[in-house]
Design a protein around this motif. Structure first.
Motif, PDB file in Angstrom:
ATOM      1  N   ALA A   1      39.633  36.611  40.072  1.00  0.00           N
ATOM      2  CA  ALA A   1      39.058  38.354  40.930  1.00  0.00           C
ATOM      3  C   ALA A   1      40.386  38.858  40.179  1.00  0.00           C
ATOM      4  N   ILE A   2      41.060  37.915  39.932  1.00  0.00           N
ATOM      5  CA  ILE A   2      42.544  38.712  39.614  1.00  0.00           C
ATOM      6  C   ILE A   2      42.116  38.273  38.453  1.00  0.00           C
ATOM      7  N   ILE A   3      41.829  37.934  37.529  1.00  0.00           N
ATOM      8  CA  ILE A   3      42.226  38.157  36.191  1.00  0.00           C
ATOM      9  C   ILE A   3      41.057  39.215  35.559  1.00  0.00           C
ATOM     10  N   TRP A   4      39.824  39.192  36.293  1.00  0.00           N
ATOM     11  CA  TRP A   4      39.126  40.755  35.912  1.00  0.00           C
ATOM     12  C   TRP A   4      39.520  42.115  36.018  1.00  0.00           C
ATOM     13  N   ASN A   5      40.577  41.841  37.560  1.00  0.00           N
ATOM     14  CA  ASN A   5      40.837  43.106  37.630  1.00  0.00           C
ATOM     15  C   ASN A   5      41.852  43.340  37.103  1.00  0.00           C
ATOM     16  N   HIS A   6      42.658  42.763  36.304  1.00  0.00           N
ATOM     17  CA  HIS A   6      44.115  42.919  35.415  1.00  0.00           C
ATOM     18  C   HIS A   6      43.627  43.371  34.102  1.00  0.00           C
ATOM     19  N   PHE A   7      42.847  42.505  33.560  1.00  0.00           N
ATOM     20  CA  PHE A   7      42.596  43.275  32.306  1.00  0.00           C
ATOM     21  C   PHE A   7      41.044  44.537  31.920  1.00  0.00           C
ATOM     22  N   GLU A   8      40.453  44.447  34.265  1.00  0.00           N
ATOM     23  CA  GLU A   8      39.920  45.932  33.984  1.00  0.00           C
ATOM     24  C   GLU A   8      39.571  46.506  34.602  1.00  0.00           C
ATOM     25  N   PRO A   9      41.014  47.732  35.150  1.00  0.00           N
ATOM     26  CA  PRO A   9      41.910  47.678  35.905  1.00  0.00           C
ATOM     27  C   PRO A   9      40.727  48.654  36.556  1.00  0.00           C
ATOM     28  N   LYS A  10      39.881  49.855  35.413  1.00  0.00           N
ATOM     29  CA  LYS A  10      39.247  50.860  36.293  1.00  0.00           C
ATOM     30  C   LYS A  10      37.830  50.633  36.599  1.00  0.00           C
ATOM     31  N   SER A  11      37.869  49.206  36.487  1.00  0.00           N
ATOM     32  CA  SER A  11      36.186  48.685  37.262  1.00  0.00           C
ATOM     33  C   SER A  11      36.420  48.401  38.639  1.00  0.00           C
ATOM     34  N   ASP A  12      35.381  49.152  39.175  1.00  0.00           N
ATOM     35  CA  ASP A  12      35.081  49.541  40.589  1.00  0.00           C
ATOM     36  C   ASP A  12      34.248  48.591  41.354  1.00  0.00           C
ATOM     37  N   TRP A  13      33.846  47.764  40.612  1.00  0.00           N
ATOM     38  CA  TRP A  13      32.978  46.550  40.536  1.00  0.00           C
ATOM     39  C   TRP A  13      33.365  45.379  41.446  1.00  0.00           C
ATOM     40  N   LYS A  14      32.849  45.177  43.292  1.00  0.00           N
ATOM     41  CA  LYS A  14      33.318  43.554  43.698  1.00  0.00           C
ATOM     42  C   LYS A  14      32.159  43.515  43.690  1.00  0.00           C
ATOM     43  N   PRO A  15      32.244  42.123  44.330  1.00  0.00           N
ATOM     44  CA  PRO A  15      31.584  41.225  45.330  1.00  0.00           C
ATOM     45  C   PRO A  15      30.691  41.562  46.524  1.00  0.00           C
ATOM     46  N   LEU A  16      29.290  41.437  45.896  1.00  0.00           N
ATOM     47  CA  LEU A  16      29.039  42.350  47.667  1.00  0.00           C
ATOM     48  C   LEU A  16      29.042  41.484  48.987  1.00  0.00           C
ATOM     49  N   GLN A  17      30.041  41.517  49.894  1.00  0.00           N
ATOM     50  CA  GLN A  17      29.961  40.687  51.010  1.00  0.00           C
ATOM     51  C   GLN A  17      28.476  40.001  51.674  1.00  0.00           C
ATOM     52  N   GLU A  18      27.202  40.379  50.989  1.00  0.00           N
ATOM     53  CA  GLU A  18      26.045  39.248  51.626  1.00  0.00           C
ATOM     54  C   GLU A  18      26.394  38.573  50.600  1.00  0.00           C
ATOM     55  N   SER A  19      26.941  38.574  49.137  1.00  0.00           N
ATOM     56  CA  SER A  19      26.069  37.926  48.089  1.00  0.00           C
ATOM     57  C   SER A  19      26.946  36.543  48.266  1.00  0.00           C
ATOM     58  N   GLU A  20      27.687  36.262  49.229  1.00  0.00           N
ATOM     59  CA  GLU A  20      28.079  34.931  49.369  1.00  0.00           C
ATOM     60  C   GLU A  20      26.909  33.800  49.876  1.00  0.00           C
ATOM     61  N   LYS A  21      25.895  34.626  50.732  1.00  0.00           N
ATOM     62  CA  LYS A  21      25.319  33.410  50.658  1.00  0.00           C
ATOM     63  C   LYS A  21      24.471  32.879  49.892  1.00  0.00           C
ATOM     64  N   PHE A  22      24.263  33.265  48.636  1.00  0.00           N
ATOM     65  CA  PHE A  22      23.488  32.990  47.849  1.00  0.00           C
ATOM     66  C   PHE A  22      24.752  32.452  46.477  1.00  0.00           C
ATOM     67  N   TRP A  23      25.476  32.142  46.774  1.00  0.00           N
ATOM     68  CA  TRP A  23      26.499  31.360  46.159  1.00  0.00           C
ATOM     69  C   TRP A  23      26.477  29.375  46.138  1.00  0.00           C
ATOM     70  N   PHE A  24      26.126  29.108  45.188  1.00  0.00           N
ATOM     71  CA  PHE A  24      25.765  27.742  44.875  1.00  0.00           C
ATOM     72  C   PHE A  24      26.659  27.294  43.475  1.00  0.00           C
TER      73      PHE A  24
END
Length: 308
Positions: free
Chosen positions: A285-308
């Motif tokens: 996440a740090i690297i993504w936001n460092h290179f794409e500072p204007k990106s407002d995308w964040k993982p949805l909290q609800e998406s965590e239950k689908f991480w595998f």
């Protein structure tokens, strides 16, 4: 004095040979280094990371040249080994293989086959990379000539630290310490960058290998911290005391590659909140936001239950 100069010369030649393929002139991204160091502080174990922006050639590194277990990242050099054999005409890409019970390593997909099951080689390669199938990977390692042959290919291409240890003569001590394989974050990242840039074996082979790396089932760590519409090529690995991942991210403002690895973790639980997994997600996440500072995308909290 003459002997000292000769020794220094031999050391210099060996050092040059051991470096990954030339990446050109790089410069240090000190802001990113600071962010990574702060995120890694307090980790209960050892961790290393190497990042290179493929557009600007700016790098960030923390313990990037320390040796870590590859865990299943070892399947990237195995991929190169089997495709080197295919390119040489010693193995047919589209051949049909016959599975035997003697090949079984665990109860993964390939290890669950019945004896005499037929499967095309490209499918075994796919299972090795996308599903991280262990039995299929060891099968392909053997077909590639074994660990010694793969290590020779790595060495000839400038990778002096990536090594296959398991089932490889002379590497029993390394296997006891690091497991199936070992690497530095820098070299594993640059190996995948080499494939991405079409310079591993030849452009056509690199393209085929890169397509395999772009099909990942295990996407709950680094990949989960990048928008789903972004192309990613990756391979992760995990054992009790070590977690790792290598990726190329095709970000809007320029592709970047990074590899993060851990070892000697205190937290050995196989859960989503394992400290190693948490660190990998945080760094991604740090690297993504460092290179794409204007990106407002964040993982949805609800998406965590689908991480595998």
């Amino acid at each position: 004095m003459r002997n000292c100069l000769l020794s220094l010369l031999l050391f210099s030649v060996s050092f040059v040979k051991a470096q990954p393929s030339a990446v050109g002139k790089t410069s240090m991204d000190h802001k990113l280094v600071k962010k990574l160091e702060e995120a890694m502080a307090g980790f209960k174990g050892e961790a290393g990371i190497y990042v290179r922006n493929l557009k600007t050639n700016r790098i960030a590194e923390v313990h990037a040249d320390s040796i870590f277990p590859t865990a299943s990242m070892v399947k990237v050099p195995i991929l190169c080994g089997i495709f080197d054999k295919i390119n040489r005409g010693e193995v047919a890409f589209n051949q049909e293989l016959v599975y035997r019970d003697s090949l079984k390593y665990d109860n993964g997909i390939v290890g669950s086959f019945r004896d005499s099951t037929k499967i095309a080689l490209p499918k075994v390669v796919h299972l090795m990379i996308s599903q991280s199938d262990n039995t299929g990977s060891l099968w392909l390692q053997a077909m590639a000539g074994g660990g010694a042959t793969i290590n020779q290919w790595l060495d000839s291409n400038g990778f002096g630290n990536i090594r296959v240890n398991s089932r490889t003569p002379g590497r029993k001590e390394n296997q006891a310490k690091y497991g199936w394989g070992q690497t530095t974050p820098r070299e594993m990242a640059e190996l995948v960058a080499m494939i991405r840039n079409g310079k591993a074996i030849n452009p056509a082979v690199s393209e085929r290998m890169y397509r395999y790396l772009g099909m990942q089932f295990w996407d709950g760590e680094s990949i989960s911290q990048v928008p789903p519409n972004i192309k990613i090529a990756a391979k992760s690995g995990a054992v009790n005391q070590a977690k790792s991942e290598v990726l190329v991210i095709h970000a809007p403002h320029g592709d970047y590659v990074f590899c993060v690895a851990t070892k000697n973790q205190q937290d050995q639980a196989w859960e989503k909140d394992n400290e190693g997994y948490v660190l990998i997600r945080k760094l991604s996440a740090i690297i993504w936001n460092h290179f794409e500072p204007k990106s407002d995308w964040k993982p949805l909290q609800e998406s965590e239950k689908f991480w595998f």
